[in-house]
Design a protein around this motif. Structure first.
Motif, PDB file in Angstrom:
ATOM      1  N   PHE A 116       0.852  -1.186   0.000  1.00 48.40           N
ATOM      2  CA  PHE A 116       0.000   0.000   0.000  1.00 48.40           C
ATOM      3  C   PHE A 116       0.891   1.241   0.000  1.00 48.40           C
ATOM      4  CE2 PHE A 116      -2.832   3.131   2.169  1.00 48.40           C
ATOM      5  CZ  PHE A 116      -3.701   3.267   1.101  1.00 48.40           C
ATOM      6  N   ILE A 117       1.264   1.615  -1.214  1.00 42.39           N
ATOM      7  CA  ILE A 117       2.281   2.649  -1.420  1.00 42.39           C
ATOM      8  C   ILE A 117       1.811   4.017  -0.911  1.00 42.39           C
ATOM      9  CG2 ILE A 117       1.573   3.274  -3.781  1.00 42.39           C
ATOM     10  CD1 ILE A 117       5.175   2.464  -2.942  1.00 42.39           C
ATOM     11  N   ALA A 118       0.494   4.198  -0.742  1.00 42.27           N
ATOM     12  CA  ALA A 118      -0.023   5.483  -0.268  1.00 42.27           C
ATOM     13  C   ALA A 118       0.038   5.623   1.254  1.00 42.27           C
ATOM     14  CB  ALA A 118      -1.458   5.677  -0.762  1.00 42.27           C
ATOM     15  N   GLN A 119       0.565   4.591   1.947  1.00 40.67           N
ATOM     16  CA  GLN A 119       0.588   4.630   3.412  1.00 40.67           C
ATOM     17  C   GLN A 119       1.293   5.876   3.954  1.00 40.67           C
ATOM     18  OE1 GLN A 119      -0.867   2.766   5.580  1.00 40.67           O
ATOM     19  NE2 GLN A 119       0.335   2.575   7.449  1.00 40.67           N
ATOM     20  N   GLY A 120       2.457   6.205   3.389  1.00 34.01           N
ATOM     21  CA  GLY A 120       3.210   7.373   3.871  1.00 34.01           C
ATOM     22  C   GLY A 120       2.445   8.657   3.625  1.00 34.01           C
ATOM     23  N   THR A 121       1.798   8.747   2.460  1.00 38.34           N
ATOM     24  CA  THR A 121       1.021   9.936   2.130  1.00 38.34           C
ATOM     25  C   THR A 121      -0.185  10.069   3.065  1.00 38.34           C
ATOM     26  OG1 THR A 121       1.744   9.586  -0.127  1.00 38.34           O
ATOM     27  CG2 THR A 121      -0.024  11.163   0.195  1.00 38.34           C
ATOM     28  N   MET A 122      -0.752   8.929   3.456  1.00 35.93           N
ATOM     29  CA  MET A 122      -1.853   8.964   4.437  1.00 35.93           C
ATOM     30  C   MET A 122      -1.344   9.508   5.771  1.00 35.93           C
ATOM     31  SD  MET A 122      -4.443   8.037   2.834  1.00 35.93           S
ATOM     32  CE  MET A 122      -5.430   8.289   4.281  1.00 35.93           C
ATOM     33  N   ILE A 123      -0.124   9.097   6.141  1.00 37.87           N
ATOM     34  CA  ILE A 123       0.461   9.599   7.398  1.00 37.87           C
ATOM     35  C   ILE A 123       0.566  11.122   7.335  1.00 37.87           C
ATOM     36  CG2 ILE A 123       2.589   9.648   8.780  1.00 37.87           C
ATOM     37  CD1 ILE A 123       2.955   6.659   8.044  1.00 37.87           C
ATOM     38  N   ILE A 124       1.082  11.613   6.196  1.00 40.09           N
ATOM     39  CA  ILE A 124       1.222  13.063   6.040  1.00 40.09           C
ATOM     40  C   ILE A 124      -0.149  13.742   6.068  1.00 40.09           C
ATOM     41  CG2 ILE A 124       2.020  14.905   4.503  1.00 40.09           C
ATOM     42  CD1 ILE A 124       4.258  13.290   5.842  1.00 40.09           C
ATOM     43  N   PHE A 125      -1.118  13.157   5.374  1.00 42.33           N
ATOM     44  CA  PHE A 125      -2.459  13.735   5.364  1.00 42.33           C
ATOM     45  C   PHE A 125      -3.008  13.832   6.786  1.00 42.33           C
ATOM     46  CE2 PHE A 125      -7.103  13.004   5.297  1.00 42.33           C
ATOM     47  CZ  PHE A 125      -7.479  14.177   4.661  1.00 42.33           C
ATOM     48  N   LEU A 126      -2.828  12.764   7.562  1.00 43.89           N
ATOM     49  CA  LEU A 126      -3.353  12.784   8.925  1.00 43.89           C
ATOM     50  C   LEU A 126      -2.533  13.723   9.810  1.00 43.89           C
ATOM     51  CD1 LEU A 126      -4.281   9.073   8.809  1.00 43.89           C
ATOM     52  CD2 LEU A 126      -5.903  10.920   9.262  1.00 43.89           C
ATOM     53  N   ALA A 127      -1.254  13.917   9.457  1.00 46.77           N
ATOM     54  CA  ALA A 127      -0.462  14.934  10.163  1.00 46.77           C
ATOM     55  C   ALA A 127      -1.064  16.314   9.890  1.00 46.77           C
ATOM     56  CB  ALA A 127       0.997  14.881   9.699  1.00 46.77           C
ATOM     57  N   TYR A 128      -1.499  16.550   8.645  1.00 50.34           N
ATOM     58  CA  TYR A 128      -2.159  17.819   8.313  1.00 50.34           C
ATOM     59  C   TYR A 128      -3.485  17.975   9.058  1.00 50.34           C
ATOM     60  CZ  TYR A 128       0.932  19.455   4.574  1.00 50.34           C
ATOM     61  OH  TYR A 128       1.993  19.950   3.868  1.00 50.34           O
ATOM     62  N   VAL A 129      -4.215  16.885   9.190  1.00 48.86           N
ATOM     63  CA  VAL A 129      -5.478  16.950   9.942  1.00 48.86           C
ATOM     64  C   VAL A 129      -5.188  17.388  11.377  1.00 48.86           C
ATOM     65  CG1 VAL A 129      -7.389  15.590  10.880  1.00 48.86           C
ATOM     66  CG2 VAL A 129      -6.691  15.269   8.493  1.00 48.86           C
ATOM     67  N   CYS A 130      -4.155  16.766  11.945  1.00 43.36           N
ATOM     68  CA  CYS A 130      -3.734  17.124  13.304  1.00 43.36           C
ATOM     69  C   CYS A 130      -3.328  18.596  13.360  1.00 43.36           C
ATOM     70  CB  CYS A 130      -2.574  16.220  13.705  1.00 43.36           C
ATOM     71  SG  CYS A 130      -1.821  16.610  15.279  1.00 43.36           S
ATOM     72  N   TYR A 131      -2.604  19.038  12.326  1.00 42.22           N
ATOM     73  CA  TYR A 131      -2.150  20.422  12.221  1.00 42.22           C
ATOM     74  C   TYR A 131      -3.347  21.379  12.174  1.00 42.22           C
ATOM     75  CZ  TYR A 131      -0.277  24.544   9.755  1.00 42.22           C
ATOM     76  OH  TYR A 131       0.051  25.814   9.366  1.00 42.22           O
ATOM     77  N   TRP A 132      -4.325  21.034  11.362  1.00 43.20           N
ATOM     78  CA  TRP A 132      -5.513  21.888  11.242  1.00 43.20           C
ATOM     79  C   TRP A 132      -6.311  21.953  12.543  1.00 43.20           C
ATOM     80  CZ3 TRP A 132      -8.998  21.806   6.234  1.00 43.20           C
ATOM     81  CH2 TRP A 132      -8.664  22.951   5.473  1.00 43.20           C
ATOM     82  N   LEU A 133      -6.477  20.804  13.154  1.00 47.72           N
ATOM     83  CA  LEU A 133      -7.206  20.789  14.433  1.00 47.72           C
ATOM     84  C   LEU A 133      -6.509  21.700  15.440  1.00 47.72           C
ATOM     85  CD1 LEU A 133      -8.069  16.986  14.752  1.00 47.72           C
ATOM     86  CD2 LEU A 133      -9.684  18.858  14.361  1.00 47.72           C
ATOM     87  N   PHE A 134      -5.178  21.714  15.359  1.00 55.65           N
ATOM     88  CA  PHE A 134      -4.392  22.538  16.278  1.00 55.65           C
ATOM     89  C   PHE A 134      -4.495  24.024  15.915  1.00 55.65           C
ATOM     90  CE2 PHE A 134      -0.199  24.515  17.228  1.00 55.65           C
ATOM     91  CZ  PHE A 134      -0.274  24.467  18.606  1.00 55.65           C
ATOM     92  N   ARG A 135      -4.297  24.333  14.614  1.00 57.20           N
ATOM     93  CA  ARG A 135      -4.277  25.731  14.208  1.00 57.20           C
ATOM     94  C   ARG A 135      -5.658  26.372  14.217  1.00 57.20           C
ATOM     95  NH1 ARG A 135       0.160  27.994  11.681  1.00 57.20           N
ATOM     96  NH2 ARG A 135      -1.093  29.881  11.841  1.00 57.20           N
TER      97      ARG A 135
END
Lengths: 247, 297
Positions: free
Chosen positions: B42-61
């Motif tokens: 599942f080559i998109a796994q890393g990109t999903m991690i980044i996407f969820l990092a952005y979700v975390c970022y948005w929730l924070f900001r």
């Protein structure tokens, strides 16, 4: 006849682009042992796979307890009461003996009966209780076959389909295997048996079908076929002359 | 450079390596689970991690939610996302004999997510700065960053959680069984789509945990995910496919390797060495470092 548990009617099956089964019809009566015998590539395994839903029939119908199995998926076939012990046993070798048995009782119908089924399996095969925490891959060939059958029984089948249960077993285990099939049958389990060991299979079967290149060549009572000269010459004699088992 | 070398510094490099490696490890566990039932990387796994990092970022900001507190939103969201992706994108393809179709969908998903994230968050790196971002403990003179310690803790907890799930629950056993032999599993009454969806849910769920860990430690941009998944793939090769604890340990080994290589050689060498190790392991120990030998009964 009204008491057919399983009816296969005019089934054609393709394996890839090759037709492996041609217009086969068989009946399995409630409480019987029915054997499918014939040489390698005769279509016996293909037929079992089609009944259990792994393969699809191109034409024809399969009825179990009067309901059609033709269009449903394997997980629904096993829940309907047909358990298939595939060729080569296909155990989950990295899982423990207990976990294999636990998954045997996965169908919704079998789940509430798990504890009771487990006791029955351990009763039939005490060695499985001793080895319950070992991985299935660490068992001997004979023990693996016991586990494969024990696992299939966990689903509480009305019909148990066994594909080459004696394959690769020592002569001692082969004898034990056929005794077990008899015992299970006495406990009201209907059995559809595919065997290369034609002599033993015909001895135990109430009824047998001889398959040849995807078609039914002959059928009859097990003891009748056993006495049949043609079968003697075509299969049993030849097997005796070869010391290696047919793989 | 060597004149600065001290026992304390070596320990520091090792600690950093372990702490960073755990993130590779949990990404690798996700890859391992999805590969188990689906038979694709599942080559998109890393990109999903980044996407969820952005979700975390948005929730924070945007909402001022603490990154660690956001786990209670991010993890359920990622579990749902995993199931949703399976049902919408992969379900049809999973039934096909040809696994390349599923792999191509995963590649397409990765590129789509990368570009989608670039549109929303731009290509500039983002990071989360909280009051504890620079908090450091110094037991025995070793620097232990608070956020990395939490990342380690989360990695260990989620690994234990996944192992317990796979060992103790019926559906967990079904996932393991299906990973070994899907046809045999269906003969037990196991629905392939059910176990695939569960594997996806947990895989992306772990991406949620890794995403939050990453967001609290490092700056990230939409394109970092691809490199991350390559590192997770190396960890998986080190640990052996289908071995949850092995995947975590594989990640830790890779983290150590990179930490030491980038100090003693350079950042560039660190990556070159990682991929060389990947090739060497696949050539000489393809079953992973933690399997004694392939046993066939």
């Amino acid at each position: 006849m009204e008491n057919h548990l399983l009816e296969v009617k005019g089934v054609d099956v393709l394996y890839g682009d090759v037709q492996a089964v041609w217009d086969i019809s068989i009946d399995v009566d409630e409480g019987a042992i029915v054997a499918l015998v014939g040489a390698n590539g005769a279509g016996k395994t293909t037929l079992l796979k089609t009944i259990s839903g792994i393969l699809r029939a191109k034409r024809g119908e399969i009825l179990f307890l009067g309901k059609s199995l033709t269009k449903i998926r394997p997980q629904e076939v096993v829940d309907a009461g047909v358990s298939h012990v595939p060729e080569g046993r296909r155990l989950f070798s990295k899982l423990t003996v207990f976990e294999n048995l636990r998954l045997g009782a996965y169908p919704p119908r079998a789940r509430p009966l798990f504890a009771q089924s487990l006791e029955r399996a351990y009763g039939l095969f005490p060695v499985l209780r001793e080895r319950k925490n070992q991985t299935a891959g660490s068992l001997s060939g004979g023990e693996q076959q016991m586990l494969a059958i024990g696992r299939a029984l966990m689903a509480r089948p009305h019909l148990l389909m066994l594909d080459e249960p004696s394959l690769g077993l020592s002569p001692l285990f082969v004898r034990a295997m056929f005794e077990l099939i008899g015992t299970l049958n006495e406990q009201k389990v209907t059995i559809l048996l595919v065997e290369q060991n034609i002599h033993q299979a015909l001895k135990i079967a109430h009824w047998a079908y001889v398959l040849k290149t995807g078609r039914i060549a002959m059928s009859g009572r097990g003891d009748e076929l056993l006495a049949n000269a043609e079968i003697q010459n075509a299969y049993i004699g030849r097997r005796r002359s070869k010391s290696l088992p047919v793989l | 450079m060597l004149e600065y070398l001290s026992f304390g510094l070596i320990v520091q490099l090792l600690v950093n390596g372990i702490l960073f490696g755990t993130m590779y490890g949990i990404a690798a566990i996700g890859l391992s689970l999805i590969f188990g039932t689906m038979r694709i990387i599942f080559i998109a796994q890393g990109t999903m991690i980044i996407f969820l990092a952005y979700v975390c970022y948005w929730l924070f900001r945007l909402l001022g939610i603490d990154p660690y507190l956001s786990l209670i939103l991010v993890v359920p969201l990622s579990l749902l996302l995993g199931t949703g992706f399976y049902q919408t994108l992969f379900k049809e393809a999973a039934a096909l004999e040809d696994k390349n179709i599923s792999l191509l969908i995963a590649i397409g998903l990765m590129f789509f997510m990368e570009n989608f994230m670039t549109v929303i968050w731009t290509g500039n790196p983002r990071s989360i700065l909280t009051t504890y971002t620079s908090l450091v403990f110094r037991p025995l003179g070793i620097d232990l960053t608070f956020t990395r310690l939490i990342a380690l803790l989360m990695a260990i907890l989620s690994t234990v959680g996944v192992i317990l799930f796979l060992k103790k629950t019926l559906i967990g056993m079904a996932v393991r069984a299906a990973s070994e032999d899907m046809v045999s599993a269906t003969l037990m009454g196991i629905d392939p789509h059910r176990v695939n969806a569960v594997a996806f849910a947990i895989g992306i769920g772990l991406a949620g945990v890794a995403g939050v860990s990453l967001a609290t430690i490092y700056p990230f941009d939409p394109f970092y995910g691809f490199i991350f998944v390559l590192k997770a793939l190396i960890s998986l090769a080190l640990g052996g496919i289908g071995n949850v604890l092995g995947a975590l340990l594989g990640g830790i080994i890779l983290g150590l390797l990179e930490s030491l290589a980038s100090f003693f050689l350079s950042g560039g060498w660190s990556d070159a060495i990682s991929y060389a190790v990947f090739l060497l392991v696949l050539m000489f120990k393809p079953e992973g470092l933690f399997v004694r030998s392939v046993q066939k009964a």
